[in-house]
Write a protein that holds these residues in place. Structure first.
Motif, PDB file in Angstrom:
ATOM      1  N   LEU A   1       0.865  -1.217   0.070  1.00 14.13           N
ATOM      2  CA  LEU A   1      -0.102   0.099  -0.091  1.00 14.13           C
ATOM      3  C   LEU A   1       0.868   1.112  -0.364  1.00 14.13           C
ATOM      4  CD1 LEU A   1      -2.708   0.912  -0.072  1.00 14.13           C
ATOM      5  CD2 LEU A   1      -2.855   0.859   2.721  1.00 14.13           C
ATOM      6  N   ASP A   2       2.163   1.134   0.867  1.00 12.31           N
ATOM      7  CA  ASP A   2       2.628   2.082   0.525  1.00 12.31           C
ATOM      8  C   ASP A   2       3.701   2.629  -0.207  1.00 12.31           C
ATOM      9  OD1 ASP A   2       2.729   2.479   3.640  1.00 12.31           O
ATOM     10  OD2 ASP A   2       4.357   1.265   4.042  1.00 12.31           O
ATOM     11  N   VAL A   3       3.966   1.185  -1.676  1.00 10.94           N
ATOM     12  CA  VAL A   3       3.965   1.374  -3.073  1.00 10.94           C
ATOM     13  C   VAL A   3       3.399   2.198  -3.634  1.00 10.94           C
ATOM     14  CG1 VAL A   3       5.435   0.613  -4.405  1.00 10.94           C
ATOM     15  CG2 VAL A   3       5.799   0.287  -2.028  1.00 10.94           C
ATOM     16  N   ALA A   4       2.236   2.349  -3.330  1.00 10.36           N
ATOM     17  CA  ALA A   4       0.874   2.336  -4.009  1.00 10.36           C
ATOM     18  C   ALA A   4       0.903   3.883  -3.717  1.00 10.36           C
ATOM     19  CB  ALA A   4       0.095   1.768  -4.395  1.00 10.36           C
ATOM     20  N   ILE A   5       0.552   4.184  -2.758  1.00  9.27           N
ATOM     21  CA  ILE A   5       0.349   5.654  -2.124  1.00  9.27           C
ATOM     22  C   ILE A   5       1.590   6.057  -2.745  1.00  9.27           C
ATOM     23  CG2 ILE A   5       0.251   7.741  -0.376  1.00  9.27           C
ATOM     24  CD1 ILE A   5      -1.426   4.751   0.723  1.00  9.27           C
ATOM     25  N   ALA A   6       2.773   5.989  -2.849  1.00  4.84           N
ATOM     26  CA  ALA A   6       3.877   6.601  -3.161  1.00  4.84           C
ATOM     27  C   ALA A   6       4.041   7.449  -4.837  1.00  4.84           C
ATOM     28  CB  ALA A   6       5.118   5.979  -3.497  1.00  4.84           C
ATOM     29  N   THR A   7       3.483   6.028  -5.795  1.00  9.09           N
ATOM     30  CA  THR A   7       3.227   6.657  -6.606  1.00  9.09           C
ATOM     31  C   THR A   7       2.254   6.687  -7.340  1.00  9.09           C
ATOM     32  OG1 THR A   7       3.820   4.105  -7.374  1.00  9.09           O
ATOM     33  CG2 THR A   7       3.132   5.061  -8.682  1.00  9.09           C
ATOM     34  N   GLN A   8       1.159   7.178  -6.925  1.00  8.92           N
ATOM     35  CA  GLN A   8       0.255   7.726  -7.267  1.00  8.92           C
ATOM     36  C   GLN A   8       0.939   8.809  -7.200  1.00  8.92           C
ATOM     37  OE1 GLN A   8      -2.402   7.730  -8.698  1.00  8.92           O
ATOM     38  NE2 GLN A   8      -2.980   9.739  -8.807  1.00  8.92           N
ATOM     39  N   GLN A   9       1.106   9.642  -5.793  1.00 13.60           N
ATOM     40  CA  GLN A   9       1.591  11.261  -5.539  1.00 13.60           C
ATOM     41  C   GLN A   9       2.809  11.456  -6.479  1.00 13.60           C
ATOM     42  OE1 GLN A   9       2.974  10.540  -1.317  1.00 13.60           O
ATOM     43  NE2 GLN A   9       1.027  11.241  -0.315  1.00 13.60           N
ATOM     44  N   ALA A  10       3.445  10.697  -7.200  1.00 11.89           N
ATOM     45  CA  ALA A  10       4.581  10.897  -7.836  1.00 11.89           C
ATOM     46  C   ALA A  10       4.200  10.949  -9.784  1.00 11.89           C
ATOM     47  CB  ALA A  10       5.006   9.607  -8.492  1.00 11.89           C
TER      48      ALA A  10
END
Length: 149
Positions: free
Chosen positions: A39-48
């Motif tokens: 989930l942390d990776v997915a959120i960081a990706t969406q923010q990027a």
């Protein structure tokens, strides 16, 4: 990030750890965690993506999407990342597991690890940007778009 997108992202990522990925057309239970840190990776990706640090690839589903991501994973394997033999690569958005077996060979669509194997987690968007040289592996690690465990 808007609320419907957050719910959709959580529902997509939260599934039992099984070999079925989204390319299999499997419905996943939205109330279990897919893999620790996903989930942390997915959120960081969406923010990027929102900050235009990376670009999202055009969506592809089914066999076309699996062919594209297979091609990208094979290109990633050729990038000399010095991943140890046996490293698992987990695409958190499609829940696709792959394993780096030997130099010049990556097995696609494998079972998740059952032990404390090294796992590299990323999204298809991050993979797309790595392959297209818009982002280095180190930059992706620094931006928390890749998580190594």
């Amino acid at each position: 990030m808007n609320q419907p997108f957050k719910f959709l992202m959580i529902a997509t990522l939260a599934s039992p750890m099984s070999w079925a990925c989204s390319y299999d057309g499997q419905f996943n239970n939205p109330f279990t965690e897919s893999y620790p840190g996903a989930l942390d990776v997915a959120i960081a990706t969406q923010q990027a993506i929102e900050q235009q640090s990376i670009v999202a690839p055009p969506p592809l589903e089914g066999s076309k999407g699996l062919r594209r991501v297979t091609w990208w994973l094979n290109l990633l394997e050729k990038m000399s990342l010095n991943l140890p033999k046996g490293t698992y690569i987990y695409l958190v958005d499609s829940q696709l597991w792959s394993q780096y077996e030997t130099p010049n060979h990556i097995a696609i669509h494998v079972q998740p690890p059952k032990d404390k194997s090294k796992v590299v987690q990323l999204t298809e968007a991050t993979l797309h940007n790595l392959i297209n040289k818009r982002l280095t592996y180190k930059q992706a690690l620094d931006l928390e778009l890749i998580l190594e465990t």
